[in-house]
Design a protein around this motif. Structure first.
Motif, PDB file in Angstrom:
ATOM      1  N   ILE A 179      -1.316  28.704  24.748  1.00 43.33           N
ATOM      2  CA  ILE A 179      -0.462  27.054  24.318  1.00 43.33           C
ATOM      3  C   ILE A 179      -2.021  26.355  24.111  1.00 43.33           C
ATOM      4  CG2 ILE A 179       1.097  25.138  25.541  1.00 43.33           C
ATOM      5  CD1 ILE A 179       1.323  27.424  27.365  1.00 43.33           C
ATOM      6  N   ASP A 180      -2.302  25.509  23.127  1.00 43.50           N
ATOM      7  CA  ASP A 180      -2.923  24.107  22.742  1.00 43.50           C
ATOM      8  C   ASP A 180      -2.344  23.233  23.049  1.00 43.50           C
ATOM      9  OD1 ASP A 180      -4.953  23.501  21.462  1.00 43.50           O
ATOM     10  OD2 ASP A 180      -4.223  24.155  19.335  1.00 43.50           O
ATOM     11  N   ASP A 181      -2.866  22.070  22.889  1.00 43.88           N
ATOM     12  CA  ASP A 181      -3.387  20.616  23.239  1.00 43.88           C
ATOM     13  C   ASP A 181      -2.230  20.272  24.527  1.00 43.88           C
ATOM     14  OD1 ASP A 181      -4.244  19.924  20.293  1.00 43.88           O
ATOM     15  OD2 ASP A 181      -2.449  20.822  20.508  1.00 43.88           O
ATOM     16  N   PHE A 182      -2.737  21.565  25.735  1.00 42.61           N
ATOM     17  CA  PHE A 182      -1.787  21.219  27.270  1.00 42.61           C
ATOM     18  C   PHE A 182      -1.990  20.130  27.434  1.00 42.61           C
ATOM     19  CE2 PHE A 182      -0.567  21.648  31.435  1.00 42.61           C
ATOM     20  CZ  PHE A 182       0.141  22.379  31.697  1.00 42.61           C
ATOM     21  N   ILE A 200      -4.739  28.608  28.324  1.00 42.36           N
ATOM     22  CA  ILE A 200      -4.141  27.255  28.662  1.00 42.36           C
ATOM     23  C   ILE A 200      -5.346  26.536  28.081  1.00 42.36           C
ATOM     24  CG2 ILE A 200      -3.542  25.291  29.579  1.00 42.36           C
ATOM     25  CD1 ILE A 200      -1.733  27.243  31.313  1.00 42.36           C
ATOM     26  N   LYS A 201      -4.661  25.506  26.873  1.00 47.76           N
ATOM     27  CA  LYS A 201      -6.535  25.233  26.257  1.00 47.76           C
ATOM     28  C   LYS A 201      -6.118  23.608  26.158  1.00 47.76           C
ATOM     29  CE  LYS A 201      -8.567  25.304  22.134  1.00 47.76           C
ATOM     30  NZ  LYS A 201      -8.699  25.673  20.533  1.00 47.76           N
ATOM     31  N   ILE A 202      -6.104  23.368  27.577  1.00 46.04           N
ATOM     32  CA  ILE A 202      -6.113  21.709  27.757  1.00 46.04           C
ATOM     33  C   ILE A 202      -6.733  19.999  26.730  1.00 46.04           C
ATOM     34  CG2 ILE A 202      -8.491  21.150  29.028  1.00 46.04           C
ATOM     35  CD1 ILE A 202      -6.584  19.770  31.265  1.00 46.04           C
ATOM     36  N   ALA A 236     -11.243  24.119  27.718  1.00 45.37           N
ATOM     37  CA  ALA A 236     -11.330  22.797  27.114  1.00 45.37           C
ATOM     38  C   ALA A 236     -11.834  22.682  26.444  1.00 45.37           C
ATOM     39  CB  ALA A 236     -12.632  22.654  28.324  1.00 45.37           C
ATOM     40  N   GLU A 237     -11.300  22.163  25.740  1.00 44.50           N
ATOM     41  CA  GLU A 237     -11.080  21.974  24.277  1.00 44.50           C
ATOM     42  C   GLU A 237     -11.670  20.194  24.352  1.00 44.50           C
ATOM     43  OE1 GLU A 237      -8.020  21.860  20.962  1.00 44.50           O
ATOM     44  OE2 GLU A 237      -7.395  20.161  22.098  1.00 44.50           O
ATOM     45  N   GLY A 238     -13.438  19.744  23.279  1.00 40.52           N
ATOM     46  CA  GLY A 238     -13.147  18.448  23.098  1.00 40.52           C
ATOM     47  C   GLY A 238     -14.549  18.042  24.436  1.00 40.52           C
TER      48      GLY A 238
HETATM   49 MG    MG Z   1      -6.270  22.228  20.832  1.00 34.21          MG
END
Ligand code: MG
Ligand code: C2E
Ligand code: MG
Ligand code: MG
Length: 291
Positions: A179-182, A200-202, A236-238
């Motif tokens: 799940i992207d952009d969670f 899960i991608k927060i 975690a992205e970003g």
């Molecule tokens: Mg993303």
């Protein structure tokens, strides 16, 4: 002056619709030819193990390099590609390139690299998506377990009635799902529970505020715990600064992705980074004083 600005804004507003419609059609025409003209690129951004800080994989991110328009980011042309249906072919093109690159790098570097590919809503509505992905895996020789398919949380279950079944079918052929952009969509906890995702991608919106907003920190911590309690991996992205890493590692985040480690780079640059890494590791593995 403010008044002058207001006036020109007003004019722009009056002139825009027809002009932007023309521009949109011209852009669509160019995008339609982009694949054939060899203007599509896949950029890669490394994903880092939160514990060992070793590279575990990479996210494939599309770019469009047009001779007249320059390098165009997906935030600009993906919405157009979605509206026109072009995303189906673009998405398949990215998937092929990403699987082929991943397979080649695995063989060359002996690393269990995983590649993440974003799926759009329209692709998920194609009745034969699972067969198409299976065909690309067979064609490129990539192990399905090395392919991770990202679906943005904002995707509506109503718009894609078979979404959960499709994701489950992808897991049954051995792929991973995320799940992207969670946290930015309007998911209920029930949705998370039923969503067949391995990870899960927060969203970056929360990660960005680590060290800034205690409420966002609380959400990140709670999301890591929730993911783990549900048996999912948390990505975690970003991740942009060292204090993000310290916080995320301290709270058990599994995978880190962000500018702090590396921006998305062209395939050739990514490969050069893997070569450098291999050389570094050989050097480390050699007993000191060996040469
Ligand atoms: Mg993303
Ligand atoms: P996404 O899947 O959530 O990808 C992460 C985006 O965050 C990427 O933007 C990446 O460059 C950016 N990013 C990574 N680390 C950082 C960071 O530390 N700070 C900041 N500020 N940003 C960071 P990009 O490449 O512009 O892609 C934007 C979106 O376009 C993606 O968001 C994804 O939703 C979509 N997209 C990209 N490639 C594809 C594709 O092949 N197919 C589909 N359907 N969508 C794609
Ligand atoms: Mg993504
Ligand atoms: Mg995002």
């Amino acid at each position: 002056s403010a008044k002058g600005m207001g006036h020109s804004n007003y004019q722009a507003y009056v002139v825009m619709p027809e002009e932007s419609q023309r521009q949109r059609l011209a852009l669509e025409e160019k995008l339609r030819k982009a694949e054939r003209n060899g203007e599509l690129r896949v950029y890669y951004q490394p994903q880092i193990d939160g514990r060992t800080e070793d590279i575990v994989g990479m996210e494939a991110l599309i770019r469009w390099e047009n001779p007249e328009l320059g390098m165009i980011s997906p935030g600009f042309f993906i919405p157009l590609a979605e509206q026109t249906g072009l995303i189906v072919d673009l998405g398949l093109w990215v998937l092929r390139a990403a699987c082929a690159d991943a397979r080649r790098w695995q063989a060359r570097f002996g690393l269990p690299l995983r590649v993440s590919v974003n799926l759009s809503a329209l692709q998920l509505r194609q009745g034969d998506l699972v067969e198409r992905i299976g065909a690309v895996l067979a064609e490129t020789g990539l192990d399905p377990r090395s392919l991770d398919l990202e679906v943005t949380e904002s995707i509506s279950l109503k718009a894609i009635p078979n979404l959960l079944a499709t994701l489950q079918a992808l897991r049954e052929i051995g792929c991973r799902t995320s799940i992207d952009d969670f946290g930015t969509g309007q998911s209920s906890l029930d949705y998370i529970k039923r969503f067949p995702a391995d990870s899960i991608k927060i969203d970056q919106a929360f990660v960005r505020n680590i060290g800034v907003d205690p409420d966002d920190e609380a959400i990140v911590r709670a999301t890591i715990d929730m993911a783990h309690n549900l048996g999912r991996t948390l990505v975690a992205e970003g991740v942009e600064v060292e204090r993000h890493v310290e916080f995320l590692r301290a709270h058990g985040c599994d995978v880190l992705q962000g500018y702090l480690f590396c921006r998305p780079v062209p395939a050739a640059t990514f490969e050069a980074m893997l070569i450098e890494r291999e050389r570094l590791f050989r050097r480390i593995a050699e007993p000191s004083g060996a040469s």
